[in-house]
Write a protein that holds these residues in place. Structure first.
Motif, mmCIF file in Angstrom:
data_model
loop_
_atom_site.group_PDB
_atom_site.id
_atom_site.type_symbol
_atom_site.label_atom_id
_atom_site.label_comp_id
_atom_site.label_asym_id
_atom_site.label_seq_id
_atom_site.Cartn_x
_atom_site.Cartn_y
_atom_site.Cartn_z
ATOM 1 N N GLU A 1 -7.501 2.843 21.081
ATOM 2 C CA GLU A 1 -7.446 4.158 21.413
ATOM 3 C C GLU A 1 -6.015 4.134 19.102
ATOM 4 N N ASP A 2 -6.303 5.406 19.101
ATOM 5 C CA ASP A 2 -5.522 5.586 17.831
ATOM 6 C C ASP A 2 -6.051 4.551 16.959
ATOM 7 N N GLY A 3 -6.882 4.100 16.399
ATOM 8 C CA GLY A 3 -7.071 2.638 15.923
ATOM 9 C C GLY A 3 -6.373 1.264 16.330
ATOM 10 N N GLU A 4 -6.199 1.500 17.385
ATOM 11 C CA GLU A 4 -6.182 -0.192 18.494
ATOM 12 C C GLU A 4 -7.402 -0.292 19.258
ATOM 13 N N LEU A 5 -7.089 -1.629 19.313
ATOM 14 C CA LEU A 5 -8.530 -2.414 21.009
ATOM 15 C C LEU A 5 -7.279 -1.979 21.868
ATOM 16 N N ARG A 6 -7.286 -1.273 22.869
ATOM 17 C CA ARG A 6 -5.946 -1.811 24.025
ATOM 18 C C ARG A 6 -6.296 -2.820 24.852
ATOM 19 N N THR A 7 -7.787 -2.700 25.328
ATOM 20 C CA THR A 7 -7.628 -4.013 26.632
ATOM 21 C C THR A 7 -9.598 -4.037 25.649
ATOM 22 N N THR A 8 -10.275 -5.147 26.327
ATOM 23 C CA THR A 8 -11.366 -5.354 25.863
ATOM 24 C C THR A 8 -11.578 -6.761 27.197
ATOM 25 N N PHE A 9 -13.079 -6.285 27.792
ATOM 26 C CA PHE A 9 -13.254 -7.550 28.816
ATOM 27 C C PHE A 9 -14.240 -7.828 28.674
ATOM 28 N N GLU A 10 -14.392 -8.844 29.561
ATOM 29 C CA GLU A 10 -16.018 -9.437 30.043
ATOM 30 C C GLU A 10 -15.733 -9.492 31.204
ATOM 31 N N SER A 11 -14.890 -9.902 31.788
ATOM 32 C CA SER A 11 -14.322 -10.344 33.053
ATOM 33 C C SER A 11 -13.204 -9.179 33.384
ATOM 34 N N PRO A 12 -12.680 -8.293 34.269
ATOM 35 C CA PRO A 12 -11.554 -7.381 34.477
ATOM 36 C C PRO A 12 -10.343 -8.559 34.460
ATOM 37 N N SER A 13 -10.933 -9.945 35.082
ATOM 38 C CA SER A 13 -8.977 -10.570 34.912
ATOM 39 C C SER A 13 -8.926 -11.610 33.684
ATOM 40 N N ALA A 14 -9.984 -10.895 32.862
ATOM 41 C CA ALA A 14 -9.881 -12.409 31.701
ATOM 42 C C ALA A 14 -9.715 -11.024 30.470
ATOM 43 N N ARG A 15 -8.608 -10.437 30.354
ATOM 44 C CA ARG A 15 -8.561 -9.369 29.675
ATOM 45 C C ARG A 15 -7.907 -9.400 28.372
ATOM 46 N N ASP A 16 -7.860 -8.995 27.774
ATOM 47 C CA ASP A 16 -7.442 -9.099 25.560
ATOM 48 C C ASP A 16 -7.295 -8.010 25.393
ATOM 49 N N GLY A 17 -6.581 -7.963 24.087
ATOM 50 C CA GLY A 17 -6.901 -6.003 23.733
ATOM 51 C C GLY A 17 -4.970 -6.047 23.130
ATOM 52 N N ASP A 18 -4.909 -5.360 22.713
ATOM 53 C CA ASP A 18 -3.378 -5.327 22.115
ATOM 54 C C ASP A 18 -2.069 -4.731 23.828
ATOM 55 N N SER A 19 -3.066 -3.918 24.373
ATOM 56 C CA SER A 19 -2.368 -4.235 25.980
ATOM 57 C C SER A 19 -3.163 -4.083 26.688
ATOM 58 N N PRO A 20 -3.558 -5.548 26.991
ATOM 59 C CA PRO A 20 -4.969 -5.862 28.253
ATOM 60 C C PRO A 20 -3.874 -5.821 30.084
ATOM 61 N N ASP A 21 -3.109 -5.930 29.782
ATOM 62 C CA ASP A 21 -2.795 -4.735 31.202
ATOM 63 C C ASP A 21 -2.666 -3.495 31.874
ATOM 64 N N GLU A 22 -2.173 -2.749 30.492
ATOM 65 C CA GLU A 22 -2.143 -1.095 30.999
ATOM 66 C C GLU A 22 -3.257 -0.946 31.813
ATOM 67 N N LEU A 23 -4.157 -1.668 31.971
ATOM 68 C CA LEU A 23 -6.164 -0.989 33.137
ATOM 69 C C LEU A 23 -5.496 -1.434 34.100
ATOM 70 N N VAL A 24 -4.946 -2.330 34.169
ATOM 71 C CA VAL A 24 -4.698 -2.879 35.951
ATOM 72 C C VAL A 24 -4.981 -2.172 36.808
ATOM 73 N N PRO A 25 -3.624 -1.300 37.038
ATOM 74 C CA PRO A 25 -4.149 -0.163 38.116
ATOM 75 C C PRO A 25 -5.152 0.560 38.092
ATOM 76 N N LEU A 26 -5.844 1.447 36.952
ATOM 77 C CA LEU A 26 -7.031 2.188 37.174
ATOM 78 C C LEU A 26 -8.368 0.087 37.163
ATOM 79 N N LEU A 27 -7.935 -0.222 36.753
ATOM 80 C CA LEU A 27 -9.292 -1.050 37.512
ATOM 81 C C LEU A 27 -9.281 -1.864 38.723
ATOM 82 N N ARG A 28 -8.348 -1.678 39.482
ATOM 83 C CA ARG A 28 -8.059 -1.878 41.514
ATOM 84 C C ARG A 28 -8.599 -0.201 41.851
ATOM 85 N N GLU A 29 -8.635 0.768 41.286
ATOM 86 C CA GLU A 29 -8.540 1.594 41.767
ATOM 87 C C GLU A 29 -10.187 2.205 41.565
ATOM 88 N N VAL A 30 -11.001 1.781 40.306
ATOM 89 C CA VAL A 30 -12.343 1.671 40.820
ATOM 90 C C VAL A 30 -12.993 0.599 41.063
#
Length: 259
Positions: free
Chosen positions: A133-162
């Protein structure tokens, strides 16, 4: 916002196209605010005309690989790009049977916009997801429980919803139902882009084709091992390139002496 879940992408497991993607290794990238031609230029791709559907893309890629077959390990490949409607306008969709290497300029392409990509390395158990997002790697993962990036937890609600089996804190939830992880990744990508990827969307598109050059691997300067065991004992060891090269040279001399 779309309420798509992994269930909506169950079609991938009966799709011949998806089997080809998984077997060959692929990267599927969605870019907001950039045209297919602009994306291919940013990727330093040599224009190769157009291809009708994935059949045309695969044919062009196969023809290129046949030409470089004698050059073992050549990492160049033909990618295809087209526009698709999504959230806040049209997005460029890029598909490449690249062994899961990913788009080399995704961070730059996300400047002022968004890039979402997922990949597989071709039959081996490495499946990656990236959100820029806008030049930043916000979230990256191979396993969704082991996330990395500038905001690795931002997607947790969406990850649970999908459908990913995560606790509200983003840890793996052993009590949650088993989910098709790749289907969940496609659902997550749609949540972030508004682009519904279907077999027909990929199969029927007219692709702008571009030959991507092989990108050299980054030069490495050392190796770090940092492990904490189940008892809390930590092993941290760093070796420089020179130390590793010297050790390899000593081992080679010992083998020569024994023989």
């Amino acid at each position: 916002m779309s309420l798509v879940t992994a269930h909506d992408y169950a079609w991938i497991r009966t799709s011949p196209l998806f089997r080809h993607m998984m077997g060959s290794g692929y990267t599927l990238t969605l870019i907001r605010g950039r045209s297919p031609q602009e994306v291919l230029r940013a990727m330093e791709a040599e224009p190769c005309g157009t291809g009708e559907g994935t059949a045309g893309l695969i044919e062009a890629d196969d023809a290129h690989r046949a030409e470089v077959d004698s050059d073992y390990g050549d990492g160049s490949y033909v990618a295809g790009a087209f526009e698709a409607p999504g959230e806040d306008g049209d997005w460029t969709v890029v598909l490449g049977f690249d062994g899961g290497l990913g788009v080399p300029c995704a961070k730059a392409l996300s400047e002022g916009g968004r890039v979402v990509a997922h990949s597989s390395n071709g039959g081996k158990p490495i499946h990656l997801f990236h959100w820029f997002e806008d030049g930043e790697l916000r979230t990256t993962f191979e396993s969704p429980s082991a996330r990395d990036g500038d905001s690795p937890d931002e997607l947790v609600p969406l990850l649970r919803e999908v459908g990913f089996p995560l606790t509200p804190e983003g840890e793996h939830d052993n009590s949650a139902p088993i989910v098709d992880g790749k289907a969940a990744v496609l659902a997550l990508a749609e949540r972030l882009t508004g682009v519904r990827v279907t077999e027909s969307l990929l199969q029927d598109a007219t692709y702008e084709l571009g030959l991507l050059p092989e990108h050299p691997a980054e030069e490495w300067t050392g190796l770090v091992i940092d492990i904490t065991d189940a008892h809390g004992e930590r092993l941290h060891k760093e070796w420089t390139y020179e130390e590793i090269a010297a050790a390899s040279d000593r081992a080679g001399r010992r083998r020569t002496h024994r023989s």
